[in-house]
Motif scaffolding. Structure first.
Motif, PDB file in Angstrom:
ATOM      1  N   THR A  13      36.916  72.706  63.162  1.00 52.97           N
ATOM      2  CA  THR A  13      35.935  72.264  62.177  1.00 52.97           C
ATOM      3  C   THR A  13      34.968  73.394  61.846  1.00 52.97           C
ATOM      4  N   VAL A  14      34.561  73.409  60.587  1.00 54.23           N
ATOM      5  CA  VAL A  14      33.521  74.324  60.113  1.00 54.23           C
ATOM      6  C   VAL A  14      32.484  73.428  59.440  1.00 54.23           C
ATOM      7  N   SER A  15      31.260  73.447  59.976  1.00 55.46           N
ATOM      8  CA  SER A  15      30.227  72.534  59.473  1.00 55.46           C
ATOM      9  C   SER A  15      28.872  73.234  59.443  1.00 55.46           C
ATOM     10  N   GLY A  16      27.855  72.480  59.053  1.00 48.29           N
ATOM     11  CA  GLY A  16      26.498  73.022  58.988  1.00 48.29           C
ATOM     12  C   GLY A  16      26.149  73.437  57.577  1.00 48.29           C
ATOM     13  N   LYS A  17      25.612  74.643  57.441  1.00 48.87           N
ATOM     14  CA  LYS A  17      25.151  75.123  56.133  1.00 48.87           C
ATOM     15  C   LYS A  17      26.325  75.663  55.308  1.00 48.87           C
ATOM     16  N   VAL A  18      27.209  74.723  54.951  1.00 44.60           N
ATOM     17  CA  VAL A  18      28.348  75.027  54.087  1.00 44.60           C
ATOM     18  C   VAL A  18      28.422  73.945  53.007  1.00 44.60           C
ATOM     19  N   ARG A  19      28.956  74.292  51.857  1.00 46.57           N
ATOM     20  CA  ARG A  19      29.084  73.326  50.761  1.00 46.57           C
ATOM     21  C   ARG A  19      30.293  72.405  50.947  1.00 46.57           C
ATOM     22  N   ARG A  20      31.326  72.884  51.645  1.00 48.51           N
ATOM     23  CA  ARG A  20      32.551  72.109  51.840  1.00 48.51           C
ATOM     24  C   ARG A  20      32.956  72.147  53.313  1.00 48.51           C
ATOM     25  N   PRO A  21      32.455  71.241  54.142  1.00 48.93           N
ATOM     26  CA  PRO A  21      32.861  71.239  55.558  1.00 48.93           C
ATOM     27  C   PRO A  21      34.386  71.171  55.673  1.00 48.93           C
TER      28      PRO A  21
ATOM     29  N   THR B 295      40.495  86.034  59.237  1.00 45.80           N
ATOM     30  CA  THR B 295      39.118  86.492  59.431  1.00 45.80           C
ATOM     31  C   THR B 295      38.158  85.302  59.379  1.00 45.80           C
ATOM     32  N   VAL B 296      37.093  85.412  60.126  1.00 46.98           N
ATOM     33  CA  VAL B 296      36.028  84.408  60.082  1.00 46.98           C
ATOM     34  C   VAL B 296      35.495  84.327  58.652  1.00 46.98           C
ATOM     35  N   ARG B 297      35.376  85.478  58.005  1.00 48.12           N
ATOM     36  CA  ARG B 297      34.890  85.521  56.625  1.00 48.12           C
ATOM     37  C   ARG B 297      35.720  84.607  55.715  1.00 48.12           C
ATOM     38  N   THR B 298      37.049  84.640  55.848  1.00 49.79           N
ATOM     39  CA  THR B 298      37.919  83.798  55.022  1.00 49.79           C
ATOM     40  C   THR B 298      37.576  82.322  55.209  1.00 49.79           C
ATOM     41  N   LEU B 299      37.393  81.906  56.453  1.00 54.71           N
ATOM     42  CA  LEU B 299      37.049  80.495  56.715  1.00 54.71           C
ATOM     43  C   LEU B 299      35.680  80.136  56.153  1.00 54.71           C
ATOM     44  N   LEU B 300      34.700  81.021  56.358  1.00 56.11           N
ATOM     45  CA  LEU B 300      33.349  80.733  55.874  1.00 56.11           C
ATOM     46  C   LEU B 300      33.293  80.703  54.352  1.00 56.11           C
ATOM     47  N   GLU B 301      34.027  81.591  53.711  1.00 55.35           N
ATOM     48  CA  GLU B 301      34.073  81.576  52.243  1.00 55.35           C
ATOM     49  C   GLU B 301      34.767  80.317  51.731  1.00 55.35           C
ATOM     50  N   ARG B 302      35.840  79.905  52.394  1.00 52.90           N
ATOM     51  CA  ARG B 302      36.551  78.682  52.005  1.00 52.90           C
ATOM     52  C   ARG B 302      35.630  77.466  52.140  1.00 52.90           C
TER      53      ARG B 302
END
Length: 176
Positions: free
Chosen positions: A51-59, A95-102
């Motif tokens: 999971t990627v959550s928090g200050k993101v537009r699309r968890p 890359t972490v960047r790819t996930l955070l950008e997604r």
């Protein structure tokens, strides 16, 4: 009856030997190019989610297969556990960047936290560090998928940072 007891005794002896072998394998010094540290989690590839959550537009909630379908990179990185060991090799992942950008990381984000399923082990990096090319969510080392003692299915390969920051059994990325 005596024969049944002998067979049963043999079964218990073999079971105890197998358990001892498993512990030795899991907690030995070295296996397949990676040192073994930490108590493994039993994560199932079919039910696993990152999971990627928090200050993101699309968890995000991604399966292991979905993570592996993202653009793959291979980086030669040295996992350095200060004063103990160095594991050098090719790490494969995204890359972490790819996930955070997604996920659509927000501009007001400051930190990225990486943790195990139960939050018993965590590390954090400023966003600018987490976005570097050598920060990977990895699933392979030297062309081999991780064994559960090495962080299966995913682990953070934290580039030039100390090995204590390379979270195994990665399940959560929280952006603050």
């Amino acid at each position: 009856m005596k024969k049944a007891l002998t067979v049963l005794s043999l079964f218990f002896i073999l079971a105890a030997f197998s358990a001892a072998e498993e512990r030795e394998f899991e907690f030995g010094e070295f296996f397949d190019g990676l040192h073994v540290t930490g108590k493994p989690f039993d994560l199932d590839e079919e039910s696993y989610r990152l999971t990627v959550s928090g200050k993101v537009r699309r968890p995000l909630s991604l399966s292991f297969a979905e993570v592996k379908a993202l653009p793959t990179v291979r980086e030669k990185l040295d996992l350095i556990c200060v004063d103990t060991f160095t594991d050098s090799g090719i790490w494969t992942g995204v890359t972490v960047r790819t996930l955070l950008e997604r996920a659509g990381i927000r501009r007001d984000a400051k930190m990225v936290i990486f943790s195990t399923p139960d939050d018993s082990y965590r590390t954090r990096f400023p966003v600018n560090e987490a976005m570097k090319d050598d920060m990977l969510i990895a699933w392979e080392f030297n062309g081999r998928q991780f064994h559960r003692v090495h962080g299966f299915p995913l682990r953070l390969a934290a580039g030039s940072h100390d090995g204590s920051n390379w979270v195994k059994w990665l399940s959560k990325i929280v952006v603050e």
